[in-house]
Design a protein around this motif. Structure first.
Motif, short mmCIF file in Angstrom:
data_model
loop_
_atom_site.label_atom_id
_atom_site.label_comp_id
_atom_site.label_asym_id
_atom_site.label_seq_id
_atom_site.Cartn_x
_atom_site.Cartn_y
_atom_site.Cartn_z
N LEU A 19 29.91 17.63 42.48
CA LEU A 19 29.19 16.52 43.10
C LEU A 19 30.20 15.58 43.73
CD1 LEU A 19 26.82 15.82 40.08
CD2 LEU A 19 26.27 17.12 42.15
N GLU A 20 30.10 15.42 45.03
CA GLU A 20 30.97 14.48 45.74
C GLU A 20 30.24 13.15 45.87
OE1 GLU A 20 33.05 16.31 49.20
OE2 GLU A 20 31.70 17.97 48.75
N GLU A 21 30.95 12.13 46.33
CA GLU A 21 30.32 10.84 46.54
C GLU A 21 29.16 10.99 47.51
OE1 GLU A 21 33.15 7.88 47.71
OE2 GLU A 21 34.44 8.29 46.00
N GLY A 22 28.08 10.31 47.24
CA GLY A 22 26.92 10.37 48.12
C GLY A 22 25.64 10.41 47.33
N GLU A 23 24.53 10.48 48.05
CA GLU A 23 23.22 10.50 47.43
C GLU A 23 22.67 11.91 47.44
OE1 GLU A 23 20.37 7.56 48.65
OE2 GLU A 23 21.97 6.18 49.25
N TYR A 24 21.99 12.26 46.36
CA TYR A 24 21.35 13.56 46.21
C TYR A 24 19.87 13.30 45.93
CZ TYR A 24 26.12 15.28 45.82
OH TYR A 24 27.44 15.57 46.06
N HIS A 25 19.05 13.41 46.97
CA HIS A 25 17.63 13.10 46.85
C HIS A 25 16.85 14.21 46.17
CE1 HIS A 25 18.11 9.52 49.27
NE2 HIS A 25 18.81 10.24 50.13
N ASP A 26 17.44 15.39 46.09
CA ASP A 26 16.75 16.55 45.55
C ASP A 26 17.77 17.47 44.90
OD1 ASP A 26 15.67 19.47 45.95
OD2 ASP A 26 13.91 18.17 46.17
N TRP A 27 17.41 18.15 43.84
CA TRP A 27 18.33 19.02 43.11
C TRP A 27 18.82 20.19 43.96
CZ3 TRP A 27 16.45 23.97 42.38
CH2 TRP A 27 15.06 24.14 42.46
N ARG A 28 18.09 20.58 44.98
CA ARG A 28 18.55 21.68 45.85
C ARG A 28 19.76 21.26 46.69
NH1 ARG A 28 12.81 22.77 45.36
NH2 ARG A 28 12.45 20.86 46.48
N VAL A 29 19.92 19.96 46.92
CA VAL A 29 21.05 19.44 47.71
C VAL A 29 22.37 19.72 46.99
CG1 VAL A 29 22.08 17.38 48.72
CG2 VAL A 29 19.62 17.69 48.82
N TRP A 30 22.40 19.61 45.66
CA TRP A 30 23.63 19.91 44.93
C TRP A 30 23.73 21.39 44.58
CZ3 TRP A 30 20.52 16.61 41.50
CH2 TRP A 30 20.02 17.26 40.39
N GLY A 31 22.78 22.21 45.02
CA GLY A 31 22.82 23.65 44.77
C GLY A 31 22.34 24.04 43.40
N GLY A 32 21.50 23.19 42.80
CA GLY A 32 21.04 23.42 41.44
C GLY A 32 20.08 24.59 41.31
N CYS A 33 20.07 25.18 40.13
CA CYS A 33 19.10 26.23 39.80
C CYS A 33 17.74 25.61 39.48
CB CYS A 33 19.58 27.05 38.61
SG CYS A 33 21.07 27.98 38.95
N ASP A 34 17.77 24.37 39.01
CA ASP A 34 16.56 23.60 38.74
C ASP A 34 16.93 22.13 38.74
OD1 ASP A 34 17.61 22.94 36.17
OD2 ASP A 34 16.73 24.75 35.34
N SER A 35 16.01 21.26 38.36
CA SER A 35 16.26 19.82 38.45
C SER A 35 17.03 19.26 37.26
CB SER A 35 14.94 19.08 38.61
OG SER A 35 14.14 19.29 37.47
N GLU A 36 17.41 20.09 36.30
CA GLU A 36 18.11 19.61 35.11
C GLU A 36 19.57 19.31 35.41
OE1 GLU A 36 16.76 19.04 32.00
OE2 GLU A 36 14.86 19.42 33.03
N LEU A 37 19.98 18.10 35.12
CA LEU A 37 21.38 17.68 35.20
C LEU A 37 21.56 16.70 34.03
CD1 LEU A 37 23.89 18.14 36.97
CD2 LEU A 37 23.27 16.08 38.21
#
Length: 151
Positions: A19-37
């Motif tokens: 995760l770089e600096e910035g906003e992540y409006h959706d879990w797909r933006v960070w390449g997630g398998c699901d919304s769990e972080l």
């Protein structure tokens, strides 16, 4: 610039995401398998002159008679096999920088964030599997303003 590692589970376990600096409006933006972080931590590494050495898992049929195969890496490698390295990795030593190792070619599949140090086995880099097919260093990108100011 600050980079973070996000983990799917608490206690720095599960799928890993840079995760770089910035906003992540959706879990797909960070390449997630699901919304769990569930947990995050800062990547602590000098991101200049990246270098790592991968140690190949010996073939079981050949036992201890086989010569140890190592692969020294200083740049992004989308597929380790054309370099004569099999995808089963025994251990990894990060000499400098921070890296992302991937379970599949072309920087895809599960990702594992590697900082300076020795990873004795796949559990050390957060996997249950020895398969590493591609690797790339985490690099700092200088902005236009930084270049103009000589930073």
């Amino acid at each position: 610039m600050v980079c973070w590692v996000g983990y799917e589970k608490e206690g720095f376990r599960g799928h890993q995401y840079v995760l770089e600096e910035g906003e992540y409006h959706d879990w797909r933006v960070w390449g997630g398998c699901d919304s769990e972080l569930r947990s995050v931590r800062v990547i602590r590494a000098d991101l200049k002159d990246p270098m790592l050495v991968m140690f190949e898992q010996p073939d079981e049929e050949q036992g201890d008679m086989q010569e140890e195969n190592t692969f020294e890496v200083t740049q992004a490698i989308p597929d380790v096999e054309p370099f004569g390295y099999k995808t089963n990795t025994l251990s990894i030593q990060v000499i400098n920088g921070a890296w992302i190792a991937y379970s599949h070619v072309d920087f895809s599949g599960h990702q594992y964030i590697l900082e300076k140090g020795f990873y004795n086995n796949c559990a050390d880099w957060g996997s249950e599997d020895t398969r590493i097919c591609s690797v790339q260093p985490i690099l700092l990108v200088r902005t236009i303003m930084e270049r103009k100011n000589g930073l």
